[in-house]
Design an enzyme around this catalytic site. Structure first.
Site, PDB file in Angstrom:
ATOM      1  CD  GLU A 161      45.541  46.631  39.592  1.00 27.92           C
ATOM      2  OE1 GLU A 161      45.478  46.894  40.888  1.00 27.92           O
ATOM      3  OE2 GLU A 161      45.035  45.679  38.736  1.00 27.92           O
TER       4      GLU A 161
ATOM      5  CG  HIS B 294      54.156  47.502  43.732  1.00 27.48           C
ATOM      6  ND1 HIS B 294      53.731  48.562  43.226  1.00 27.48           N
ATOM      7  CD2 HIS B 294      52.954  46.435  43.088  1.00 27.48           C
ATOM      8  CE1 HIS B 294      52.658  48.391  42.394  1.00 27.48           C
ATOM      9  NE2 HIS B 294      52.559  47.167  42.418  1.00 27.48           N
TER      10      HIS B 294
HETATM   11  P1  AMP Z   1      49.985  46.347  40.419  1.00 29.44           P
HETATM   12  O1  AMP Z   1      49.105  46.075  39.392  1.00 29.44           O
HETATM   13  O2  AMP Z   1      51.434  45.548  40.356  1.00 29.44           O
HETATM   14  O3  AMP Z   1      50.383  47.743  40.761  1.00 29.44           O
HETATM   15  O4  AMP Z   1      49.642  45.545  42.023  1.00 29.44           O
HETATM   16  C1  AMP Z   1      48.907  46.409  42.908  1.00 29.44           C
HETATM   17  C2  AMP Z   1      48.852  45.551  43.988  1.00 29.44           C
HETATM   18  O5  AMP Z   1      48.520  46.229  45.120  1.00 29.44           O
HETATM   19  C3  AMP Z   1      47.559  44.480  43.786  1.00 29.44           C
HETATM   20  O6  AMP Z   1      48.088  43.061  43.923  1.00 29.44           O
HETATM   21  C4  AMP Z   1      46.566  44.968  44.991  1.00 29.44           C
HETATM   22  O7  AMP Z   1      45.917  43.731  45.388  1.00 29.44           O
HETATM   23  C5  AMP Z   1      47.686  45.497  45.944  1.00 29.44           C
HETATM   24  N1  AMP Z   1      46.842  46.545  46.873  1.00 29.44           N
HETATM   25  C6  AMP Z   1      46.384  47.455  46.564  1.00 29.44           C
HETATM   26  N2  AMP Z   1      45.860  48.195  47.741  1.00 29.44           N
HETATM   27  C7  AMP Z   1      46.362  47.455  48.946  1.00 29.44           C
HETATM   28  C8  AMP Z   1      46.671  47.879  50.080  1.00 29.44           C
HETATM   29  N3  AMP Z   1      45.777  48.788  50.669  1.00 29.44           N
HETATM   30  N4  AMP Z   1      47.301  46.911  50.864  1.00 29.44           N
HETATM   31  C9  AMP Z   1      47.817  45.681  50.431  1.00 29.44           C
HETATM   32  N5  AMP Z   1      47.827  45.682  48.874  1.00 29.44           N
HETATM   33  C10 AMP Z   1      47.170  46.394  48.207  1.00 29.44           C
END
Ligand code: AMP
Length: 121
Positions: free
Chosen positions: A99, A104
């Site tokens: 996402e 990360h």
């Molecule tokens: P991914 O699907 O691996 O890209 O996961 C993105 C992650 O980022 C998700 O678990 C979200 O909950 C997390 N996320 C999105 N925005 C934030 C934020 N501002 N602070 C902390 N985590 C976030």
């Protein structure tokens, strides 16, 4: 995929958006996921502008790679999950359901995490 400098983690790194930091060094930042999916759910990111593992593996310096891997180990230990077990996950691209387009690693722990992927049958 080109790096988007306005992605949410780039904005966190620039201090434009707050985060709940658990670890930081010259090359790496770790903070709590905003929507935790386990009692421990921490994200570990490089400070450099890398989209994904693909980009990081090809283009990051050895120093950046070592810093990120060592940070993951330190964060897991500090979170108290090293003994009971935990999971390290990085989603990549469309099929990986990534996402946020800044590399990360998710650290999950604090409960039994179950099978690696949901079954499709
Ligand atoms: P991914 O699907 O691996 O890209 O996961 C993105 C992650 O980022 C998700 O678990 C979200 O909950 C997390 N996320 C999105 N925005 C934030 C934020 N501002 N602070 C902390 N985590 C976030």
């Amino acid at each position: 995929m080109a790096y988007d400098p306005n992605n949410i983690f780039a904005r966190i790194l620039r201090g434009e958006i707050p985060c709940n930091t658990v670890y930081e060094d010259a090359h790496t930042l770790a903070f709590h996921d905003i929507h935790p999916q386990a009692p421990v759910h921490i994200l570990v990111i490089p400070k450099g502008a890398y989209v994904s593992v693909n980009d990081f593996a090809a283009n990051a310096s050895d120093t950046e790679i070592a810093a990120l891997v060592r940070a993951i180990g330190k964060v897991a230990a500090a979170a108290g999950v090293a003994e009971d077990g935990w999971r390290l996950l990085s989603n990549v691209g469309t099929n990986g359901h990534q996402e946020v387009p800044h590399l990360h690693f998710h650290i999950f722990g604090g409960r039994q995490l179950g099978g690696m992927l949901p079954r499709r049958d």
